[in-house]
Design a protein around this motif. Structure first.
Motif, PDB file in Angstrom:
ATOM      1  N   ILE A 108       2.147  -5.276   0.218  1.00 46.01           N
ATOM      2  CA  ILE A 108       3.002  -4.974   1.369  1.00 46.01           C
ATOM      3  C   ILE A 108       2.647  -5.801   2.604  1.00 46.01           C
ATOM      4  CG2 ILE A 108       3.716  -3.176   2.994  1.00 46.01           C
ATOM      5  CD1 ILE A 108       4.951  -2.791   0.318  1.00 46.01           C
ATOM      6  N   LEU A 109       1.390  -5.723   3.035  1.00 48.24           N
ATOM      7  CA  LEU A 109       1.018  -6.314   4.326  1.00 48.24           C
ATOM      8  C   LEU A 109       1.298  -7.815   4.431  1.00 48.24           C
ATOM      9  CD1 LEU A 109      -2.240  -4.343   5.203  1.00 48.24           C
ATOM     10  CD2 LEU A 109       0.090  -3.984   6.028  1.00 48.24           C
ATOM     11  N   PRO A 110       1.059  -8.629   3.381  1.00 46.39           N
ATOM     12  CA  PRO A 110       1.343 -10.062   3.524  1.00 46.39           C
ATOM     13  C   PRO A 110       2.823 -10.382   3.763  1.00 46.39           C
ATOM     14  CG  PRO A 110      -0.141  -9.673   1.684  1.00 46.39           C
ATOM     15  CD  PRO A 110       0.378  -8.332   2.103  1.00 46.39           C
ATOM     16  N   LYS A 111       3.731  -9.473   3.365  1.00 48.33           N
ATOM     17  CA  LYS A 111       5.161  -9.737   3.508  1.00 48.33           C
ATOM     18  C   LYS A 111       5.845  -8.808   4.504  1.00 48.33           C
ATOM     19  CE  LYS A 111       5.743 -11.722  -1.103  1.00 48.33           C
ATOM     20  NZ  LYS A 111       6.496 -11.682  -2.377  1.00 48.33           N
ATOM     21  N   VAL A 123      13.558   1.147   7.911  1.00 49.92           N
ATOM     22  CA  VAL A 123      12.262   1.734   8.263  1.00 49.92           C
ATOM     23  C   VAL A 123      11.521   2.064   6.968  1.00 49.92           C
ATOM     24  CG1 VAL A 123      11.080   3.657   9.376  1.00 49.92           C
ATOM     25  CG2 VAL A 123      13.152   2.706  10.412  1.00 49.92           C
ATOM     26  N   LEU A 124      10.351   1.459   6.799  1.00 58.27           N
ATOM     27  CA  LEU A 124       9.513   1.750   5.632  1.00 58.27           C
ATOM     28  C   LEU A 124       8.587   2.916   5.957  1.00 58.27           C
ATOM     29  CD1 LEU A 124       8.286  -1.672   4.176  1.00 58.27           C
ATOM     30  CD2 LEU A 124       9.796  -0.018   3.096  1.00 58.27           C
ATOM     31  N   GLU A 125       8.608   3.927   5.120  1.00 62.15           N
ATOM     32  CA  GLU A 125       7.704   5.067   5.270  1.00 62.15           C
ATOM     33  C   GLU A 125       6.726   5.007   4.103  1.00 62.15           C
ATOM     34  OE1 GLU A 125       8.472   9.655   4.727  1.00 62.15           O
ATOM     35  OE2 GLU A 125       9.346   8.965   6.621  1.00 62.15           O
ATOM     36  N   VAL A 126       5.517   4.469   4.348  1.00 57.56           N
ATOM     37  CA  VAL A 126       4.559   4.181   3.285  1.00 57.56           C
ATOM     38  C   VAL A 126       3.514   5.289   3.200  1.00 57.56           C
ATOM     39  CG1 VAL A 126       2.879   2.519   2.411  1.00 57.56           C
ATOM     40  CG2 VAL A 126       4.911   1.708   3.644  1.00 57.56           C
TER      41      VAL A 126
END
Length: 294
Positions: A108-111, A123-126
């Motif tokens: 997730i974080l790299p993209k 809105v991503l709710e992870v």
């Protein structure tokens, strides 16, 4: 009263148009069907809602009172339906995603910055969880997990290349302990466990045609892989984690990798979700963003 919403909507349309003919045309139904629907509503309520003559239609006092409360509610429903339809046509809305913390860092974080720039209305709710979960029961739109933990009825899309576990210890730990050459040697070592909610992860080894598993025995276990490695760095014992996240520490000499020839590669992480049918545009955008470039 399962037909009430449709009949109330039909009543509001007739009251607005002051005509059964025009209301029926807007609703795309016959005038007789519309009249039958209104009569059924009035019969169940026990009140006349529309006064009818051969020349005009108008709401009764009871109909006017009902319409005052009904019109705003129908408008809110219409807006909600339009907003839901928009999610199918344009990438927008909320996506609930469940993913192991380690996978968040590599998947997730790299993209994430690219994704938020391209799709500002999503809105991503992870939620972080190491355990395999039932997406439908948990009301998640999608998840990320190792391929071996994904149920067969899920759609799975590869999001990382092949990976493998690394077994590591600190130089100070191995200054007092011998280097294990075979998985069976681990019985003489303090093994730091990684714990799922249903128990400890059993370390799996394979070399050629030989395969075996080892239940880690040691002074501590964690449900967070980062804490496992932190304990390893402090010299508590030997632990395991994904090799790609440890390469820097290994290169710097802060960790010593052992049993490397017993740790084969495995398929890695996949994004998975229940069905391809009626897929929201927001989920399709996330899939395309995270999909591993071939």
């Amino acid at each position: 009263m399962k037909n009430d919403l449709g009949e109330l909507s039909a009543f509001a349309m007739v009251a607005e148009e002051r005509s059964f003919t025009r209301a029926a045309a807007r609703l795309g139904i016959s005038q007789s069907a519309l009249s039958h629907s209104i009569r059924g509503l009035e019969k169940r309520l026990g009140l006349q809602l529309l006064a009818r003559t051969t020349r005009s239609v108008s709401p009764t006092a009871a109909g006017t009172t009902l319409l005052q409360e009904l019109a705003p509610a129908l408008e809110r429903i219409e807006r909600a339906v339009a907003e839901t339809r928009k999610q199918r046509e344009a990438p927008s809305g909320r996506i609930r995603l469940i993913i192991p913390r380690t996978a968040s860092k590599v998947v997730i974080l790299p993209k994430l910055a690219e994704f938020t720039r391209n799709y500002p209305e999503i809105v991503l709710e992870v939620t972080s969880s190491n355990d395999p979960v039932d997406l439908v029961a948990g009301e998640y739109d999608a998840g990320v997990q190792l391929g071996e933990f994904i149920q067969r009825d899920m759609i799975a899309v590869r999001v990382t290349r092949e990976m493998r576990l690394a077994v590591v210890g600190s130089p100070q730990y191995f200054a007092a302990k011998s280097i294990p050459r075979h998985p069976q040697d681990l019985k003489d070592h303090a093994c730091i466990g990684f714990r799922f909610s249903n128990g400890l992860y059993r370390w799996e080894f394979e070399k050629g045609s030989r395969a075996l598993t080892v239940s880690p025995q040691g002074p501590v276990s964690f449900d967070d892989p980062e804490l496992v490695i932190q304990a390893v760095l402090e010299g508590v014992g030997i632990g395991t984690a994904m090799e790609n996240g440890l390469l820097g520490l290994i290169a710097e000499g802060k960790l010593v990798q052992v049993l490397k020839d017993w740790c084969p590669s495995f398929p890695g992480y996949f994004l998975y979700y229940p069905s391809r049918r009626n897929q929201p545009a927001a989920l399709a955008a996330l899939i395309e963003t995270l999909r591993l470039d071939q």
